[in-house]
Enzyme design. Structure first.
Site: not given
Ligand code: NAP
Length: 295
Positions: A23, A73, A94, A109, A135-136, A233, A254
């Protein structure tokens, strides 16, 4: 090599793979037009082997900046001239700023994750959190929780080895050791769920197109003293959030995090417009939500 100057419209971009579903071009271009900034934000799907060349392209083509998403990232850190302390600590970038060919890396983030909690007056000080995923994105999540004095973290993850790596990182980089692995999400027990104030899903389980999935078993129950935050999201309300809301918990998706990490990126690229950028948050959320709902 001398940088090219864009003749008219300046370029901004998103590098990742895949990026087709993102998005970001939609709401970042909307924000640029509201700010009357003559820039265009484009998404580029690249391969791991092209990350270095993509960073060189930012310099040569005169990009003001770029965002980086899954799965680059971490790898992008090797090709930047500076990485700020927070991004260094999280181990992920990011957002990149290009100042005359000098590339600096940031992590927005982290602020994107924590601000929606702070803005709602949800206090973390002395609270217990359950975090699903290792994770990241979880590194930015844990950094935010620890910065806001969370008292204890229960970590659930499908792969124990990845949880152990994250716990070691947390002890080393964040100097935080009150974090315990409690097995895979599918094995969580009601008693452990009831012992926490905040539940965060940092896995893609429940994300479009597999919207019937949920990281926690449907036999578990949330309660009205809890906040449930899903980093997903799309869809707007995952199965887990829908259940949590029906059971009286405060829920958060999110979407605001996504928009905020973008606004913090814009603030790095156009620092003199910072106040105006953040004043646009609500209208950008509404616009994006409406366009997505209609599509
Ligand atoms: P990642 O590095 O790929 O990590 C994914 C995590 O989810 C890992 O812990 C993985 O467990 C777990 N996982 C993946 N598939 C699973 C499954 N089928 N069952 C159980 N666990 C599973 O991804 P990430 O960057 O951390 O992103 C995680 C989520 O956050 C994604 O949904 C992403 O869209 C979302 N996110 C949202 C925003 C935002 O702005 N709202 C920003 C960043 C990320 P293993 O260790 O076992 O592989």
């Amino acid at each position: 090599m001398k940088a090219m100057k864009p003749a008219c419209t300046g370029p901004l971009g998103l590098f990742g793979n895949p990026v087709e579903h993102s998005f970001s071009p939609l709401f970042m271009n909307h924000a640029l037009s509201l700010l009357n900034l003559n820039y265009r934000y484009l998404a580029f799907a690249i391969e791991e082997s092209s990350v270095k060349a993509a960073m060189q392209a930012l310099r040569v083509l005169g990009f003001r900046g770029a965002n980086v998403t899954i799965p680059f990232k971490r790898s992008v850190l090797h090709y930047l001239d500076h990485v700020d302390d927070l991004a260094q600590k999280i181990g992920a970038v990011n957002c990149i700023l290009n100042n005359d060919g000098v590339l600096s890396g940031f992590n927005t983030d982290h602020a994107g994750f924590i601000k929606p909690l702070v803005n709602r007056g949800i206090r973390l000080n002395g609270k217990r959190a359950l975090v699903i995923g290792a994770g990241g994105a979880t590194r930015a999540v844990l950094t935010g929780l620890v910065d806001h004095n969370i008292s204890h973290i229960l970590l659930l993850n499908r792969t124990e080895r990845n949880a152990a790596t994250l716990i070691d990182w947390c002890a080393g980089e964040l100097q935080f050791t009150r974090i315990d692995y409690d097995g895979p999400p599918s094995k969580l027990e009601q008693k452990a769920l009831q012992s926490v104030d905040l539940i965060i899903n940092s896995t893609p389980v429940g994300m479009h197109p597999d919207t019937a999935g949920a990281p926690l078993s449907g036999s578990l129950h949330f309660s009205d003293h809890q906040t449930v935050y899903d980093l997903i999201y799309n869809p707007w309300e995952t199965m887990m959030l829908s259940r949590a809301r029906a059971e009286g918990a405060t829920v958060l998706n999110g979407f605001e995090m996504l928009i905020l990490q973008g606004l913090y990126s814009l603030a790095h690229w156009f620092p003199r417009r910072e106040r105006e950028i953040f004043s646009l948050q609500e209208s950008i959320v509404n616009y994006t939500r409406q366009v997505v709902a209609e599509s």
